[in-house]
Design a protein around this motif. Structure first.
Motif, PDB file in Angstrom:
ATOM      1  N   VAL A 237       0.847  -1.188   0.000  1.00  0.00           N
ATOM      2  CA  VAL A 237       0.000   0.000   0.000  1.00  0.00           C
ATOM      3  C   VAL A 237       0.884   1.240   0.000  1.00  0.00           C
ATOM      4  CG1 VAL A 237      -1.705   1.310   1.326  1.00  0.00           C
ATOM      5  CG2 VAL A 237      -1.878  -1.185   1.191  1.00  0.00           C
ATOM      6  N   PHE A 238       0.554   2.177  -0.895  1.00  0.00           N
ATOM      7  CA  PHE A 238       1.369   3.387  -1.016  1.00  0.00           C
ATOM      8  C   PHE A 238       0.479   4.619  -0.987  1.00  0.00           C
ATOM      9  CE2 PHE A 238       3.572  -0.184  -2.879  1.00  0.00           C
ATOM     10  CZ  PHE A 238       4.822  -0.086  -2.299  1.00  0.00           C
ATOM     11  N   ARG A 239       1.004   5.661  -0.344  1.00  0.00           N
ATOM     12  CA  ARG A 239       0.243   6.888  -0.136  1.00  0.00           C
ATOM     13  C   ARG A 239       0.205   7.724  -1.415  1.00  0.00           C
ATOM     14  NH1 ARG A 239      -0.934   9.529   4.581  1.00  0.00           N
ATOM     15  NH2 ARG A 239       0.520   8.173   5.707  1.00  0.00           N
ATOM     16  N   THR A 240      -0.968   8.302  -1.715  1.00  0.00           N
ATOM     17  CA  THR A 240      -1.106   9.248  -2.822  1.00  0.00           C
ATOM     18  C   THR A 240      -1.576  10.593  -2.279  1.00  0.00           C
ATOM     19  OG1 THR A 240      -3.430   8.745  -3.276  1.00  0.00           O
ATOM     20  CG2 THR A 240      -1.771   7.330  -4.334  1.00  0.00           C
ATOM     21  N   ARG A 241      -1.758  11.536  -3.202  1.00  0.00           N
ATOM     22  CA  ARG A 241      -2.186  12.866  -2.786  1.00  0.00           C
ATOM     23  C   ARG A 241      -3.541  12.831  -2.073  1.00  0.00           C
ATOM     24  NH1 ARG A 241      -2.576  16.708  -7.669  1.00  0.00           N
ATOM     25  NH2 ARG A 241      -0.297  16.681  -7.491  1.00  0.00           N
ATOM     26  N   ASP A 242      -4.421  11.906  -2.496  1.00  0.00           N
ATOM     27  CA  ASP A 242      -5.771  11.885  -1.929  1.00  0.00           C
ATOM     28  C   ASP A 242      -6.140  10.558  -1.258  1.00  0.00           C
ATOM     29  OD1 ASP A 242      -5.849  10.380  -4.209  1.00  0.00           O
ATOM     30  OD2 ASP A 242      -7.664  11.305  -5.043  1.00  0.00           O
ATOM     31  N   GLY A 243      -5.147   9.726  -0.934  1.00  0.00           N
ATOM     32  CA  GLY A 243      -5.486   8.472  -0.273  1.00  0.00           C
ATOM     33  C   GLY A 243      -4.381   7.441  -0.396  1.00  0.00           C
ATOM     34  N   TYR A 244      -4.757   6.217  -0.784  1.00  0.00           N
ATOM     35  CA  TYR A 244      -3.804   5.116  -0.887  1.00  0.00           C
ATOM     36  C   TYR A 244      -4.142   4.263  -2.099  1.00  0.00           C
ATOM     37  CZ  TYR A 244      -2.754   6.249   4.000  1.00  0.00           C
ATOM     38  OH  TYR A 244      -2.401   6.909   5.143  1.00  0.00           O
ATOM     39  N   GLN A 287       9.956   1.664   0.646  1.00  0.00           N
ATOM     40  CA  GLN A 287       8.601   2.157   0.901  1.00  0.00           C
ATOM     41  C   GLN A 287       8.597   3.686   1.015  1.00  0.00           C
ATOM     42  OE1 GLN A 287       5.625   0.179   1.707  1.00  0.00           O
ATOM     43  NE2 GLN A 287       4.453   2.082   1.715  1.00  0.00           N
ATOM     44  N   VAL A 288       9.558   4.215   1.747  1.00  0.00           N
ATOM     45  CA  VAL A 288       9.629   5.675   1.926  1.00  0.00           C
ATOM     46  C   VAL A 288       9.854   6.369   0.592  1.00  0.00           C
ATOM     47  CG1 VAL A 288      10.981   7.546   2.948  1.00  0.00           C
ATOM     48  CG2 VAL A 288      10.395   5.526   4.327  1.00  0.00           C
ATOM     49  N   LEU A 289      10.736   5.826  -0.239  1.00  0.00           N
ATOM     50  CA  LEU A 289      11.040   6.441  -1.528  1.00  0.00           C
ATOM     51  C   LEU A 289       9.836   6.400  -2.470  1.00  0.00           C
ATOM     52  CD1 LEU A 289      14.651   5.067  -2.125  1.00  0.00           C
ATOM     53  CD2 LEU A 289      13.999   7.435  -1.617  1.00  0.00           C
ATOM     54  N   ILE A 290       9.138   5.258  -2.512  1.00  0.00           N
ATOM     55  CA  ILE A 290       7.971   5.142  -3.397  1.00  0.00           C
ATOM     56  C   ILE A 290       6.869   6.072  -2.916  1.00  0.00           C
ATOM     57  CG2 ILE A 290       6.166   3.601  -4.261  1.00  0.00           C
ATOM     58  CD1 ILE A 290       8.192   1.328  -4.150  1.00  0.00           C
ATOM     59  N   ASP A 291       6.632   6.116  -1.603  1.00  0.00           N
ATOM     60  CA  ASP A 291       5.621   7.028  -1.060  1.00  0.00           C
ATOM     61  C   ASP A 291       5.914   8.479  -1.452  1.00  0.00           C
ATOM     62  OD1 ASP A 291       3.860   5.280   0.153  1.00  0.00           O
ATOM     63  OD2 ASP A 291       4.753   5.427   2.148  1.00  0.00           O
ATOM     64  N   ALA A 292       7.181   8.846  -1.423  1.00  0.00           N
ATOM     65  CA  ALA A 292       7.547  10.226  -1.761  1.00  0.00           C
ATOM     66  C   ALA A 292       7.197  10.555  -3.209  1.00  0.00           C
ATOM     67  CB  ALA A 292       9.046  10.441  -1.512  1.00  0.00           C
ATOM     68  N   CYS A 293       7.215   9.550  -4.065  1.00  0.00           N
ATOM     69  CA  CYS A 293       6.820   9.752  -5.465  1.00  0.00           C
ATOM     70  C   CYS A 293       5.307   9.747  -5.618  1.00  0.00           C
ATOM     71  CB  CYS A 293       7.423   8.663  -6.342  1.00  0.00           C
ATOM     72  SG  CYS A 293       9.209   8.737  -6.524  1.00  0.00           S
ATOM     73  N   VAL A 295       2.903  10.271  -3.588  1.00  0.00           N
ATOM     74  CA  VAL A 295       2.137  11.300  -2.887  1.00  0.00           C
ATOM     75  C   VAL A 295       2.028  12.584  -3.708  1.00  0.00           C
ATOM     76  CG1 VAL A 295       4.014  12.457  -1.632  1.00  0.00           C
ATOM     77  CG2 VAL A 295       1.736  12.197  -0.552  1.00  0.00           C
ATOM     78  N   THR A 296       2.777  12.673  -4.806  1.00  0.00           N
ATOM     79  CA  THR A 296       2.754  13.888  -5.629  1.00  0.00           C
ATOM     80  C   THR A 296       1.565  13.940  -6.577  1.00  0.00           C
ATOM     81  OG1 THR A 296       4.132  12.890  -7.353  1.00  0.00           O
ATOM     82  CG2 THR A 296       5.271  14.034  -5.555  1.00  0.00           C
ATOM     83  N   ASP A 297       0.799  12.849  -6.700  1.00  0.00           N
ATOM     84  CA  ASP A 297      -0.350  12.839  -7.606  1.00  0.00           C
ATOM     85  C   ASP A 297      -1.483  12.063  -6.945  1.00  0.00           C
ATOM     86  OD1 ASP A 297      -1.893  13.312  -9.846  1.00  0.00           O
ATOM     87  OD2 ASP A 297      -0.405  12.537 -11.263  1.00  0.00           O
ATOM     88  N   ASP A 298      -2.680  12.158  -7.552  1.00  0.00           N
ATOM     89  CA  ASP A 298      -3.831  11.498  -6.927  1.00  0.00           C
ATOM     90  C   ASP A 298      -3.919  10.036  -7.333  1.00  0.00           C
ATOM     91  OD1 ASP A 298      -5.281  11.323  -9.438  1.00  0.00           O
ATOM     92  OD2 ASP A 298      -5.772  13.441  -9.186  1.00  0.00           O
ATOM     93  N   SER A 299      -4.763   9.299  -6.629  1.00  0.00           N
ATOM     94  CA  SER A 299      -4.869   7.857  -6.823  1.00  0.00           C
ATOM     95  C   SER A 299      -5.283   7.500  -8.237  1.00  0.00           C
ATOM     96  CB  SER A 299      -5.868   7.265  -5.820  1.00  0.00           C
ATOM     97  OG  SER A 299      -5.435   7.437  -4.494  1.00  0.00           O
ATOM     98  N   ALA A 300      -6.314   8.152  -8.752  1.00  0.00           N
ATOM     99  CA  ALA A 300      -6.832   7.807 -10.075  1.00  0.00           C
ATOM    100  C   ALA A 300      -5.768   7.971 -11.145  1.00  0.00           C
ATOM    101  CB  ALA A 300      -8.056   8.666 -10.393  1.00  0.00           C
ATOM    102  N   SER A 301      -4.974   9.035 -11.041  1.00  0.00           N
ATOM    103  CA  SER A 301      -3.928   9.281 -12.029  1.00  0.00           C
ATOM    104  C   SER A 301      -2.873   8.172 -11.983  1.00  0.00           C
ATOM    105  CB  SER A 301      -3.279  10.637 -11.774  1.00  0.00           C
ATOM    106  OG  SER A 301      -2.192  10.841 -12.661  1.00  0.00           O
ATOM    107  N   TRP A 302      -2.425   7.805 -10.782  1.00  0.00           N
ATOM    108  CA  TRP A 302      -1.420   6.750 -10.678  1.00  0.00           C
ATOM    109  C   TRP A 302      -1.961   5.409 -11.167  1.00  0.00           C
ATOM    110  CZ3 TRP A 302       3.267   7.861 -10.868  1.00  0.00           C
ATOM    111  CH2 TRP A 302       3.838   8.914 -10.151  1.00  0.00           C
ATOM    112  N   ILE A 303      -3.199   5.104 -10.838  1.00  0.00           N
ATOM    113  CA  ILE A 303      -3.788   3.831 -11.270  1.00  0.00           C
ATOM    114  C   ILE A 303      -3.789   3.740 -12.791  1.00  0.00           C
ATOM    115  CG2 ILE A 303      -5.950   2.515 -11.359  1.00  0.00           C
ATOM    116  CD1 ILE A 303      -6.441   3.574  -8.460  1.00  0.00           C
TER     117      ILE A 303
END
Length: 390
Positions: A237-244, A287-293, A295-303
């Protein structure tokens, strides 16, 4: 009553189950068209505390659709005699009493197979029909704990955690249904019935799957890993701008795609992440490095971006969001009958599909109909009702 499917329509099933594991087994047979007769104690005689919520609640409704209902006092010899008449014409009996109860009532496999040698008799218990724990009352969470699941579920250092569904109950029921179907297939060759047994503990141990084989074959005791996959990193599980979101970067090629999509190609030459073992050893830093990436965009965009790049990725939905997913709606697993929505079967047969064709029966709704099929006269039925046999 309409038939849910033609697949199992030639089989008659006597359902003596209650709570969850047993009804889960029988639901698998009812949804594929078996003539299921749910046997319950007459009103006022069942002193056991009900479990699974009220009869008109969603849990009971979802477990007991596609059945007929009969009341029968199995504590009376006359009730047992009626059950034996039913068993003589049945193909399957399913029960999940504590192991001693069926013997005390005189409705165990030996007793019923004596009147019908072709009978398939399925028993679901907490811990097995015999052995040092056989007499213990079974409960899903107890099986989850005893079977090792809670020790590998949850965040490290936060204590054991139960799974959010009664997975031991559900799997024991599904495995028992599979056993019934195997026994019915075998009966076509031998002409003989047999006793099918499953338990919550056996089902839970089996469902440990690769975690169990890690211990049995290599002596590895799996610890808790939280949302991280225990052996395939980075998967979690990775953090995004608006959730996970969930990302599953299993294997080196998918790992390369992930790093490139995140704009972090430098990770590919970083010795901390160069191999699967290195990524596992340095999972917290990764995990920390991926989260830092992310978190810069929202979930829908990353998906969208990750799936387009061939990296398995998806949302973490609440249950209402899960049923709103376009693919879930397309699959049609939520099935409606008279304005009531049920969870349908996850298996599709193109010629003989399952269906939900009737709501759960009212207590004893079909008693007269079923006894008439057995040859009882109206007077005999009324006498049995007056004597509280039905």
């Amino acid at each position: 009553m309409p038939t849910a499917s033609s697949a199992l329509a030639r089989f008659k099933v006597l359902d003596l189950t209650r709570v969850r594991a047993g009804p889960t087994c029988v639901r698998q047979l009812a949804d594929w068209g078996a003539d299921v007769i749910k046997v319950e104690m007459p009103e006022g005689l069942d002193t056991g505390e009900p479990m699974g919520g009220p009869r008109d609640g969603p849990d009971f409704q979802n477990l007991h659709r596609n059945k007929r209902g009969l009341t029968l006092n199995l504590k009376a010899p006359e009730g047992v005699a009626i059950l034996k008449r039913l068993a003589a014409t049945a193909d399957v009996v399913v029960e999940n009493f504590r192991p001693d109860v069926k013997h005390r009532l005189g409705i165990d496999y030996e007793a019923l197979s004596a009147v019908n040698p072709r009978l398939i008799y399925a028993s679901i218990s907490g811990f097995g029909e015999d052995g040092p724990y056989a007499a213990r009352p079974g409960f899903d969470q107890i099986a989850q704990g005893m079977g090792g699941l809670m020790s590998i579920t949850g965040e490290p250092g936060h204590g054991p955690m139960r799974v959010g569904i009664p997975i031991a109950d559900l799997c024991a029921g599904i495995f028992a249904a599979q056993g019934v179907l195997v026994a019915l297939l075998e009966r076509e060759a031998s002409g003989k019935g047999q006793w099918v047994r499953s338990s919550l503990l056996q089902a839970q141990i089996f469902m440990l799957d690769f975690q169990a084989s890690r211990w049995l074959m290599k002596g590895e005791v799996a610890p808790q890993a939280g949302n991280n996959h225990p052996t395939s990193i980075p998967t979690g599980v990775f953090r995004t701008r608006d959730g996970y979101i969930n990302i599953a970067a299993a294997g080196h090629h998918i790992w390369e795609r992930l790093a490139k999509t995140l704009g972090a190609e430098a990770w590919l030459s970083d010795p901390r992440f160069a191999t699967a073992k290195a990524r596992s050893d340095n999972r917290d830093a990764l995990q920390v490095l991926i989260d830092a990436c992310t978190v810069t965009d929202d979930s829908a965009s990353w998906i969208t971006r990750l799936n387009e790049a061939g990296v398995p990725c998806g949302p973490i939905n609440s249950i209402d969001q899960a049923f709103a997913e376009p693919q879930v709606r397309h699959l049609g697993i939520a099935q409606e009958l008279d304005g009531v929505r049920y969870v349908g079967q996850p298996i599709v047969l193109d010629r003989t599909p399952a269906a939900i064709v009737s709501h759960p029966p009212a207590l004893g709704q079909h008693t007269d109909e079923i006894l008439t099929e057995l040859g009882f006269t109206p007077d005999e039925i009324e006498q049995a009702r007056t004597a509280k046999i039905v």
